[in-house]
Design a protein around this motif. Structure first.
Motif, PDB file in Angstrom:
ATOM      1  N   UNK A  26       0.817  -1.220   0.000  1.00  0.00           N
ATOM      2  CA  UNK A  26       0.000   0.000   0.000  1.00  0.00           C
ATOM      3  C   UNK A  26       0.849   1.268   0.000  1.00  0.00           C
ATOM      4  N   UNK A  27       2.102   1.148   0.410  1.00  0.00           N
ATOM      5  CA  UNK A  27       2.945   2.332   0.558  1.00  0.00           C
ATOM      6  C   UNK A  27       2.780   2.995   1.915  1.00  0.00           C
ATOM      7  N   UNK A  28       1.992   2.387   2.787  1.00  0.00           N
ATOM      8  CA  UNK A  28       1.750   2.931   4.127  1.00  0.00           C
ATOM      9  C   UNK A  28       2.417   2.069   5.180  1.00  0.00           C
ATOM     10  N   UNK A  29       2.821   2.711   6.287  1.00  0.00           N
ATOM     11  CA  UNK A  29       3.258   1.955   7.451  1.00  0.00           C
ATOM     12  C   UNK A  29       2.177   2.068   8.525  1.00  0.00           C
ATOM     13  N   UNK A  30       2.365   1.380   9.623  1.00  0.00           N
ATOM     14  CA  UNK A  30       1.343   1.321  10.678  1.00  0.00           C
ATOM     15  C   UNK A  30       0.991   2.712  11.206  1.00  0.00           C
ATOM     16  N   UNK A  31       1.982   3.544  11.458  1.00  0.00           N
ATOM     17  CA  UNK A  31       1.728   4.881  11.998  1.00  0.00           C
ATOM     18  C   UNK A  31       0.918   5.709  11.017  1.00  0.00           C
ATOM     19  N   UNK A  32       1.328   5.720   9.761  1.00  0.00           N
ATOM     20  CA  UNK A  32       0.605   6.484   8.743  1.00  0.00           C
ATOM     21  C   UNK A  32      -0.837   5.991   8.617  1.00  0.00           C
ATOM     22  N   UNK A  33      -0.993   4.680   8.678  1.00  0.00           N
ATOM     23  CA  UNK A  33      -2.321   4.081   8.554  1.00  0.00           C
ATOM     24  C   UNK A  33      -3.227   4.488   9.718  1.00  0.00           C
ATOM     25  N   UNK A  34      -2.659   4.560  10.922  1.00  0.00           N
ATOM     26  CA  UNK A  34      -3.459   4.990  12.078  1.00  0.00           C
ATOM     27  C   UNK A  34      -3.860   6.453  11.937  1.00  0.00           C
ATOM     28  N   UNK A  35      -2.967   7.285  11.415  1.00  0.00           N
ATOM     29  CA  UNK A  35      -3.319   8.687  11.174  1.00  0.00           C
ATOM     30  C   UNK A  35      -4.447   8.792  10.159  1.00  0.00           C
ATOM     31  N   UNK A  36      -4.341   8.028   9.078  1.00  0.00           N
ATOM     32  CA  UNK A  36      -5.401   8.049   8.068  1.00  0.00           C
ATOM     33  C   UNK A  36      -6.719   7.584   8.681  1.00  0.00           C
ATOM     34  N   UNK A  37      -6.664   6.535   9.490  1.00  0.00           N
ATOM     35  CA  UNK A  37      -7.874   6.050  10.149  1.00  0.00           C
ATOM     36  C   UNK A  37      -8.524   7.132  10.995  1.00  0.00           C
ATOM     37  N   UNK A  38      -7.713   7.897  11.695  1.00  0.00           N
ATOM     38  CA  UNK A  38      -8.250   8.985  12.513  1.00  0.00           C
ATOM     39  C   UNK A  38      -8.809  10.095  11.628  1.00  0.00           C
ATOM     40  N   UNK A  39      -8.139  10.365  10.518  1.00  0.00           N
ATOM     41  CA  UNK A  39      -8.585  11.426   9.615  1.00  0.00           C
ATOM     42  C   UNK A  39      -9.872  11.073   8.877  1.00  0.00           C
ATOM     43  N   UNK A  40     -10.197   9.796   8.748  1.00  0.00           N
ATOM     44  CA  UNK A  40     -11.478   9.437   8.139  1.00  0.00           C
ATOM     45  C   UNK A  40     -12.621  10.099   8.905  1.00  0.00           C
TER      46      UNK A  40
END
Length: 145
Positions: A26-40
């Motif tokens: 995906x090009x994402x790491x766990x930290x980035x993914x958690x930020x995106x999840x919060x930004x949803x």
């Protein structure tokens, strides 16, 4: 000697391993993914608000968000209220991972559900949430005083 901090650290690292495995390609790491999840749920929040939510310093959040912007997952837009501050918006690329986020969460919950009954899962979640609020308060009091 039993250590809550040690076990929470291990739990965090193991969760990151799980996420990073699920995010391959995906090009994402766990930290980035958690930020995106919060930004949803909080699209357009100030960068400093995101830093406070995840208890990371301004330099760390700036580096991570800059990297995410370069990969096309977020746009950092200068705030009209305060030109020094930036609002964070998800791009269409990031939004395209929303179903993946849901499936990863469901997979994790199912796996945990195989090991824990629903009541125990809720108790753990409540306890961890309480501990986060407590440690935030402790650190805030130490900073103030």
């Amino acid at each position: 000697m039993y250590s809550i901090g040690k076990n929470i650290g291990i739990l965090n690292r193991q969760f990151n391993i799980f996420l990073n495995r699920e995010l391959v390609g995906t090009g994402l790491n766990a930290t980035e993914f958690m930020y995106i999840g919060y930004l949803y749920q909080n699209n357009g929040i100030m960068q400093d608000e995101l830093a406070r939510e995840f208890l990371v310093d301004r330099a760390a959040i700036t580096r991570t968000l800059k990297n995410m912007e370069e990969k096309g997952f977020v746009d950092r837009v200068r705030s009209k209220e305060d030109g020094r501050e930036r609002r964070i918006y998800l791009t269409e690329k990031a939004r395209s991972y929303e179903k993946l986020a849901e499936s990863i969460q469901e997979k994790y919950i199912r796996a945990a559900g195989d090991l824990l009954d629903g009541q125990r899962q809720r108790e753990i979640e409540d306890t961890v949430s309480f501990m986060v609020r407590l440690i935030r308060r402790i650190n805030q009091n130490l900073e103030e005083g």
